[in-house]
Design a protein around this motif. Sequence first.
Motif, PDB file in Angstrom:
ATOM      1  N   ARG A 144       1.038  -0.776  -0.350  1.00 37.85           N
ATOM      2  CA  ARG A 144       0.106  -0.269   0.100  1.00 37.85           C
ATOM      3  C   ARG A 144       0.743   1.263  -0.008  1.00 37.85           C
ATOM      4  O   ARG A 144       0.521   1.964  -0.504  1.00 37.85           O
ATOM      5  N   ASP A 145       1.835   1.225   0.782  1.00 34.87           N
ATOM      6  CA  ASP A 145       3.282   2.246   0.674  1.00 34.87           C
ATOM      7  C   ASP A 145       4.952   1.676   0.234  1.00 34.87           C
ATOM      8  O   ASP A 145       5.283   0.718   0.658  1.00 34.87           O
ATOM      9  N   PHE A 146       4.843   1.863  -0.941  1.00 32.00           N
ATOM     10  CA  PHE A 146       5.646   1.967  -1.530  1.00 32.00           C
ATOM     11  C   PHE A 146       6.767   3.099  -1.978  1.00 32.00           C
ATOM     12  O   PHE A 146       7.378   3.399  -3.147  1.00 32.00           O
ATOM     13  N   SER A 147       6.776   3.321  -0.600  1.00 33.71           N
ATOM     14  CA  SER A 147       7.509   4.776  -1.096  1.00 33.71           C
ATOM     15  C   SER A 147       9.207   4.686  -1.375  1.00 33.71           C
ATOM     16  O   SER A 147       9.356   3.932  -1.087  1.00 33.71           O
ATOM     17  N   GLN A 148       9.468   5.122  -2.414  1.00 35.22           N
ATOM     18  CA  GLN A 148      11.725   5.488  -2.553  1.00 35.22           C
ATOM     19  C   GLN A 148      11.932   5.221  -1.188  1.00 35.22           C
ATOM     20  O   GLN A 148      11.426   6.004  -0.582  1.00 35.22           O
ATOM     21  N   VAL A 149      12.721   4.322  -0.660  1.00 36.76           N
ATOM     22  CA  VAL A 149      13.698   4.811   0.154  1.00 36.76           C
ATOM     23  C   VAL A 149      15.238   5.163   0.204  1.00 36.76           C
ATOM     24  O   VAL A 149      15.677   5.802  -1.411  1.00 36.76           O
ATOM     25  N   ASP A 150      15.498   6.646   0.925  1.00 39.27           N
ATOM     26  CA  ASP A 150      16.407   7.296   0.245  1.00 39.27           C
ATOM     27  C   ASP A 150      17.606   7.072   0.645  1.00 39.27           C
ATOM     28  O   ASP A 150      17.340   6.392   1.955  1.00 39.27           O
ATOM     29  N   ASP A 151      18.609   7.647   0.559  1.00 42.21           N
ATOM     30  CA  ASP A 151      20.272   7.297   0.898  1.00 42.21           C
ATOM     31  C   ASP A 151      20.215   7.423   2.984  1.00 42.21           C
ATOM     32  O   ASP A 151      20.807   7.155   3.555  1.00 42.21           O
ATOM     33  N   ASP A 152      19.506   8.768   3.321  1.00 44.45           N
ATOM     34  CA  ASP A 152      19.337   8.327   4.626  1.00 44.45           C
ATOM     35  C   ASP A 152      19.226   7.500   4.802  1.00 44.45           C
ATOM     36  O   ASP A 152      19.545   6.987   6.419  1.00 44.45           O
ATOM     37  N   THR A 153      17.777   7.106   4.555  1.00 39.44           N
ATOM     38  CA  THR A 153      17.126   6.413   5.781  1.00 39.44           C
ATOM     39  C   THR A 153      17.921   5.434   5.719  1.00 39.44           C
ATOM     40  O   THR A 153      18.170   4.734   6.716  1.00 39.44           O
ATOM     41  N   VAL A 154      18.686   4.604   4.687  1.00 38.53           N
ATOM     42  CA  VAL A 154      19.480   3.250   5.096  1.00 38.53           C
ATOM     43  C   VAL A 154      21.025   3.623   5.559  1.00 38.53           C
ATOM     44  O   VAL A 154      20.858   3.100   6.247  1.00 38.53           O
ATOM     45  N   VAL A 155      21.449   4.938   5.652  1.00 36.36           N
ATOM     46  CA  VAL A 155      22.172   5.535   6.811  1.00 36.36           C
ATOM     47  C   VAL A 155      21.784   4.807   7.779  1.00 36.36           C
ATOM     48  O   VAL A 155      22.372   4.495   8.997  1.00 36.36           O
ATOM     49  N   SER A 156      21.066   5.670   8.219  1.00 38.18           N
ATOM     50  CA  SER A 156      20.311   5.972   9.601  1.00 38.18           C
ATOM     51  C   SER A 156      19.498   4.810  10.434  1.00 38.18           C
ATOM     52  O   SER A 156      19.863   4.151  11.475  1.00 38.18           O
ATOM     53  N   ILE A 157      19.408   2.967   9.162  1.00 43.01           N
ATOM     54  CA  ILE A 157      19.123   2.531   9.597  1.00 43.01           C
ATOM     55  C   ILE A 157      19.610   1.977  10.204  1.00 43.01           C
ATOM     56  O   ILE A 157      20.245   0.968  10.862  1.00 43.01           O
ATOM     57  N   LEU A 158      21.030   1.364   9.357  1.00 48.37           N
ATOM     58  CA  LEU A 158      22.328   1.084   9.371  1.00 48.37           C
ATOM     59  C   LEU A 158      23.261   1.053  10.578  1.00 48.37           C
ATOM     60  O   LEU A 158      24.263  -0.009  11.466  1.00 48.37           O
ATOM     61  N   ALA A 159      22.770   2.327  10.918  1.00 47.97           N
ATOM     62  CA  ALA A 159      23.725   3.103  12.387  1.00 47.97           C
ATOM     63  C   ALA A 159      23.059   2.292  13.869  1.00 47.97           C
ATOM     64  O   ALA A 159      23.633   2.143  14.894  1.00 47.97           O
ATOM     65  N   ARG A 160      21.843   1.462  13.601  1.00 46.56           N
ATOM     66  CA  ARG A 160      21.090   1.388  14.870  1.00 46.56           C
ATOM     67  C   ARG A 160      21.577  -0.677  14.325  1.00 46.56           C
ATOM     68  O   ARG A 160      21.256  -1.115  16.170  1.00 46.56           O
ATOM     69  N   PHE A 161      22.421  -0.621  13.571  1.00 47.61           N
ATOM     70  CA  PHE A 161      23.524  -2.524  13.182  1.00 47.61           C
ATOM     71  C   PHE A 161      24.515  -2.680  13.664  1.00 47.61           C
ATOM     72  O   PHE A 161      24.913  -3.068  12.826  1.00 47.61           O
ATOM     73  N   PRO A 162      25.378  -2.307  14.501  1.00 45.30           N
ATOM     74  CA  PRO A 162      26.190  -1.878  13.891  1.00 45.30           C
ATOM     75  C   PRO A 162      27.534  -3.373  13.900  1.00 45.30           C
ATOM     76  O   PRO A 162      26.463  -4.659  14.554  1.00 45.30           O
ATOM     77  N   THR A 163      28.080  -3.845  12.971  1.00 41.24           N
ATOM     78  CA  THR A 163      28.628  -5.159  12.620  1.00 41.24           C
ATOM     79  C   THR A 163      29.676  -4.827  14.204  1.00 41.24           C
ATOM     80  O   THR A 163      30.155  -6.707  14.504  1.00 41.24           O
ATOM     81  N   GLY A 164      30.612  -4.325  14.218  1.00 39.35           N
ATOM     82  CA  GLY A 164      31.425  -4.529  15.775  1.00 39.35           C
ATOM     83  C   GLY A 164      33.233  -4.460  14.621  1.00 39.35           C
ATOM     84  O   GLY A 164      32.140  -3.843  13.755  1.00 39.35           O
ATOM     85  N   GLU A 165      33.624  -4.765  15.701  1.00 35.94           N
ATOM     86  CA  GLU A 165      35.175  -5.199  14.949  1.00 35.94           C
ATOM     87  C   GLU A 165      34.992  -6.428  14.038  1.00 35.94           C
ATOM     88  O   GLU A 165      34.473  -7.070  14.112  1.00 35.94           O
ATOM     89  N   PRO A 166      35.859  -5.708  12.674  1.00 34.79           N
ATOM     90  CA  PRO A 166      36.442  -7.156  11.857  1.00 34.79           C
ATOM     91  C   PRO A 166      36.856  -8.543  12.507  1.00 34.79           C
ATOM     92  O   PRO A 166      37.201  -8.450  13.565  1.00 34.79           O
ATOM     93  N   GLU A 167      36.103  -9.272  11.800  1.00 40.10           N
ATOM     94  CA  GLU A 167      35.917 -11.074  12.534  1.00 40.10           C
ATOM     95  C   GLU A 167      37.241 -11.437  11.784  1.00 40.10           C
ATOM     96  O   GLU A 167      37.404 -11.119  10.747  1.00 40.10           O
ATOM     97  N   ALA A 168      37.898 -12.535  12.321  1.00 42.14           N
ATOM     98  CA  ALA A 168      38.021 -13.261  11.032  1.00 42.14           C
ATOM     99  C   ALA A 168      37.305 -14.355  10.512  1.00 42.14           C
ATOM    100  O   ALA A 168      36.448 -14.553  10.018  1.00 42.14           O
ATOM    101  N   GLY A 169      38.149 -14.225   9.005  1.00 51.41           N
ATOM    102  CA  GLY A 169      37.167 -14.866   7.679  1.00 51.41           C
ATOM    103  C   GLY A 169      36.714 -13.988   6.928  1.00 51.41           C
ATOM    104  O   GLY A 169      36.887 -12.715   6.736  1.00 51.41           O
ATOM    105  N   ALA A 170      35.921 -14.628   6.165  1.00 51.42           N
ATOM    106  CA  ALA A 170      35.609 -13.861   4.694  1.00 51.42           C
ATOM    107  C   ALA A 170      34.775 -12.773   5.001  1.00 51.42           C
ATOM    108  O   ALA A 170      33.619 -13.208   6.170  1.00 51.42           O
ATOM    109  N   ARG A 171      35.217 -10.916   4.123  1.00 50.52           N
ATOM    110  CA  ARG A 171      33.185 -10.791   4.948  1.00 50.52           C
ATOM    111  C   ARG A 171      33.505  -9.957   3.771  1.00 50.52           C
ATOM    112  O   ARG A 171      33.890 -10.460   2.311  1.00 50.52           O
TER     113      ARG A 171
END
Length: 224
Positions: free
Chosen positions: A194-221
């Motif tokens: 019903r709402d398929f509004s475009q997702v902008d860059d700022d929304t992507v950045v703000s969402i990612l900020a809520r889910f930090p991946t932490g320090e890099p781990e061993a293995g492929a990334r």
Amino acid sequence: MTFSDRKDAGRQLAAALAGYKGRNPVVLALPRGGVPVAAEVAEALGAPLDLVLVRKIGLPWQPELAVGAVVDGTDPVIVRNEDVILSSGLSDATFKSVCDAELAEIARRKTRYIGLRARAALAGKVVIVIDDGIATGATMKAALRAIRQHGPRELVLAVPVAPADTLSELAPEVDALVCLVTPEPFGAIGYFYRDFSQVDDDTVVSILARFPTGEPEAGARMES
């Protein structure tokens, strides 16, 4: 079934993926539309959220028609839709030109979305790949093949909506596939929101900020 918006689709998808909670999954989203969907899944599963940067290679005079797709990486993964290329008469030089333009957009998005953010380790992990829907599957196929190169223990494709024939084509690329709705006729992804509004860059950045991946781990990334 019609979803209210991408968050609603994400919550419903999270319920269907509840069995992965406690298995330390990693959730990967295709930006931009897949990010709000994936955020709901990552939150429900207690999983890190990262991106797979992939772009459709569209026919220059009909951009919505995919002639292939390209995924970011040291050696970018390129998938060609040979049937469309042949029927359209697209030359190799033009294909490369469009591909190069999409790689430039991927580079822009990497700088804007990722920056110095640590990337999620994928080797030996359960990796769940999410978008807000799939139409032809060319972009998703490229993404899945690139992710497979990172050595996940299990590769899962999860989307709210997609046509059944596209899912059949993608099934060999994954270990498990979850799709909430497979309507016929399909039409377009936006028909099922019903709402398929475009997702902008700022929304992507703000969402990612809520889910930090932490320090890099061993293995492929994911490539950073």
